[in-house]
Design a protein around this motif. Sequence first.
Motif, PDB file in Angstrom:
ATOM      1  N   MET A  89      59.688  35.182  65.942  1.00  0.00           N
ATOM      2  CA  MET A  89      60.508  34.002  66.115  1.00  0.00           C
ATOM      3  C   MET A  89      60.370  33.119  64.872  1.00  0.00           C
ATOM      4  SD  MET A  89      60.667  31.683  69.612  1.00  0.00           S
ATOM      5  CE  MET A  89      59.481  32.675  70.433  1.00  0.00           C
ATOM      6  N   ASN A  90      61.492  32.623  64.362  1.00  0.00           N
ATOM      7  CA  ASN A  90      61.406  31.738  63.204  1.00  0.00           C
ATOM      8  C   ASN A  90      61.060  30.308  63.658  1.00  0.00           C
ATOM      9  OD1 ASN A  90      63.777  30.119  63.659  1.00  0.00           O
ATOM     10  ND2 ASN A  90      65.046  31.755  62.842  1.00  0.00           N
ATOM     11  N   PRO A  91      60.664  29.429  62.756  1.00  0.00           N
ATOM     12  CA  PRO A  91      60.231  28.077  63.139  1.00  0.00           C
ATOM     13  C   PRO A  91      61.285  27.258  63.888  1.00  0.00           C
ATOM     14  CG  PRO A  91      59.559  28.558  60.898  1.00  0.00           C
ATOM     15  CD  PRO A  91      60.435  29.696  61.328  1.00  0.00           C
ATOM     16  N   ILE A  92      62.556  27.456  63.562  1.00  0.00           N
ATOM     17  CA  ILE A  92      63.602  26.712  64.282  1.00  0.00           C
ATOM     18  C   ILE A  92      63.682  27.191  65.725  1.00  0.00           C
ATOM     19  CG2 ILE A  92      66.078  26.246  64.403  1.00  0.00           C
ATOM     20  CD1 ILE A  92      66.085  26.357  61.309  1.00  0.00           C
ATOM     21  N   GLN A  93      63.620  28.500  65.919  1.00  0.00           N
ATOM     22  CA  GLN A  93      63.630  29.044  67.278  1.00  0.00           C
ATOM     23  C   GLN A  93      62.416  28.548  68.064  1.00  0.00           C
ATOM     24  OE1 GLN A  93      63.854  33.138  66.003  1.00  0.00           O
ATOM     25  NE2 GLN A  93      65.915  33.360  66.855  1.00  0.00           N
ATOM     26  N   GLU A  94      61.267  28.476  67.400  1.00  0.00           N
ATOM     27  CA  GLU A  94      60.053  27.982  68.055  1.00  0.00           C
ATOM     28  C   GLU A  94      60.220  26.538  68.510  1.00  0.00           C
ATOM     29  OE1 GLU A  94      56.405  28.601  65.926  1.00  0.00           O
ATOM     30  OE2 GLU A  94      57.017  30.634  65.352  1.00  0.00           O
ATOM     31  N   TYR A  95      60.873  25.713  67.689  1.00  0.00           N
ATOM     32  CA  TYR A  95      61.116  24.319  68.067  1.00  0.00           C
ATOM     33  C   TYR A  95      61.852  24.255  69.404  1.00  0.00           C
ATOM     34  CZ  TYR A  95      63.061  19.636  68.226  1.00  0.00           C
ATOM     35  OH  TYR A  95      63.406  18.364  68.643  1.00  0.00           O
ATOM     36  N   PHE A  96      62.934  25.016  69.522  1.00  0.00           N
ATOM     37  CA  PHE A  96      63.730  24.983  70.753  1.00  0.00           C
ATOM     38  C   PHE A  96      62.987  25.636  71.910  1.00  0.00           C
ATOM     39  CE2 PHE A  96      67.046  24.369  67.554  1.00  0.00           C
ATOM     40  CZ  PHE A  96      67.666  23.236  68.079  1.00  0.00           C
ATOM     41  N   TYR A  97      62.186  26.663  71.629  1.00  0.00           N
ATOM     42  CA  TYR A  97      61.444  27.350  72.679  1.00  0.00           C
ATOM     43  C   TYR A  97      60.457  26.407  73.380  1.00  0.00           C
ATOM     44  CZ  TYR A  97      58.708  30.892  75.084  1.00  0.00           C
ATOM     45  OH  TYR A  97      58.071  31.625  76.045  1.00  0.00           O
ATOM     46  N   ARG A  98      59.938  25.433  72.660  1.00  0.00           N
ATOM     47  CA  ARG A  98      58.979  24.482  73.242  1.00  0.00           C
ATOM     48  C   ARG A  98      59.624  23.445  74.159  1.00  0.00           C
ATOM     49  NH1 ARG A  98      56.207  24.286  67.655  1.00  0.00           N
ATOM     50  NH2 ARG A  98      58.035  23.059  67.247  1.00  0.00           N
ATOM     51  N   ILE A  99      60.953  23.337  74.114  1.00  0.00           N
ATOM     52  CA  ILE A  99      61.674  22.375  74.959  1.00  0.00           C
ATOM     53  C   ILE A  99      61.963  23.031  76.301  1.00  0.00           C
ATOM     54  CG2 ILE A  99      63.794  21.017  75.182  1.00  0.00           C
ATOM     55  CD1 ILE A  99      63.853  20.946  72.084  1.00  0.00           C
ATOM     56  N   GLU A 100      61.734  22.289  77.364  1.00  0.00           N
ATOM     57  CA  GLU A 100      61.948  22.845  78.703  1.00  0.00           C
ATOM     58  C   GLU A 100      63.431  22.839  79.063  1.00  0.00           C
ATOM     59  OE1 GLU A 100      59.378  21.423  81.779  1.00  0.00           O
ATOM     60  OE2 GLU A 100      57.693  21.218  80.407  1.00  0.00           O
ATOM     61  N   GLU A 101      63.786  23.762  79.942  1.00  0.00           N
ATOM     62  CA  GLU A 101      65.146  23.812  80.479  1.00  0.00           C
ATOM     63  C   GLU A 101      65.326  22.649  81.456  1.00  0.00           C
ATOM     64  OE1 GLU A 101      67.540  25.480  79.508  1.00  0.00           O
ATOM     65  OE2 GLU A 101      66.742  27.282  78.596  1.00  0.00           O
ATOM     66  N   PRO A 102      66.515  22.116  81.634  1.00  0.00           N
ATOM     67  CA  PRO A 102      67.793  22.531  81.046  1.00  0.00           C
ATOM     68  C   PRO A 102      68.061  21.902  79.663  1.00  0.00           C
ATOM     69  CG  PRO A 102      68.211  20.800  82.610  1.00  0.00           C
ATOM     70  CD  PRO A 102      66.711  21.065  82.639  1.00  0.00           C
ATOM     71  N   ASP A 103      67.134  21.075  79.188  1.00  0.00           N
ATOM     72  CA  ASP A 103      67.329  20.421  77.890  1.00  0.00           C
ATOM     73  C   ASP A 103      67.495  21.427  76.761  1.00  0.00           C
ATOM     74  OD1 ASP A 103      66.774  18.314  79.562  1.00  0.00           O
ATOM     75  OD2 ASP A 103      65.238  17.416  78.293  1.00  0.00           O
ATOM     76  N   ARG A 104      66.716  22.509  76.805  1.00  0.00           N
ATOM     77  CA  ARG A 104      66.788  23.521  75.750  1.00  0.00           C
ATOM     78  C   ARG A 104      68.203  24.084  75.629  1.00  0.00           C
ATOM     79  NH1 ARG A 104      63.624  28.566  77.041  1.00  0.00           N
ATOM     80  NH2 ARG A 104      61.931  27.082  77.094  1.00  0.00           N
TER      81      ARG A 104
END
Length: 116
Positions: free
Chosen positions: A1-16
């Motif tokens: 996973m690249n760093p940008i993907q990691e940023y979004f992965y840390r956000i919980e649904e449904p916000d992600r």
Amino acid sequence: MNPIQEYFYRIEEPDRSTLLFLRKKILESDTENITETLSFGLPFFKYKKKMLCYFYYSKKYKKHYVSFYHGDRLDDPQLLQEDRKKFKILLIDMNEDLPVELILKLINEVKQYIKA
């Protein structure tokens, strides 16, 4: 996973999912000139390699937001400047319809202030 993907992965649904949708709309709005980078640990969108906007989370308002560079030149009642000099933010209420058209309109306004 690249760093940008990691940023979004840390956000919980449904916000992600909401932010990923918005990210896609921003990138698709100008595929030739808008790019995405990770700066200061945040996803930044650039227009012709110049700062355009970025996503962040406000602890004060407990909401995600889009922060627009040259926001000091934007005039929209929904934008907050507070103590920022060059930026204004648009809070994203995850319980309401996403203001995609407004965000894209503001991005187009900011693009006019960027010297290529």
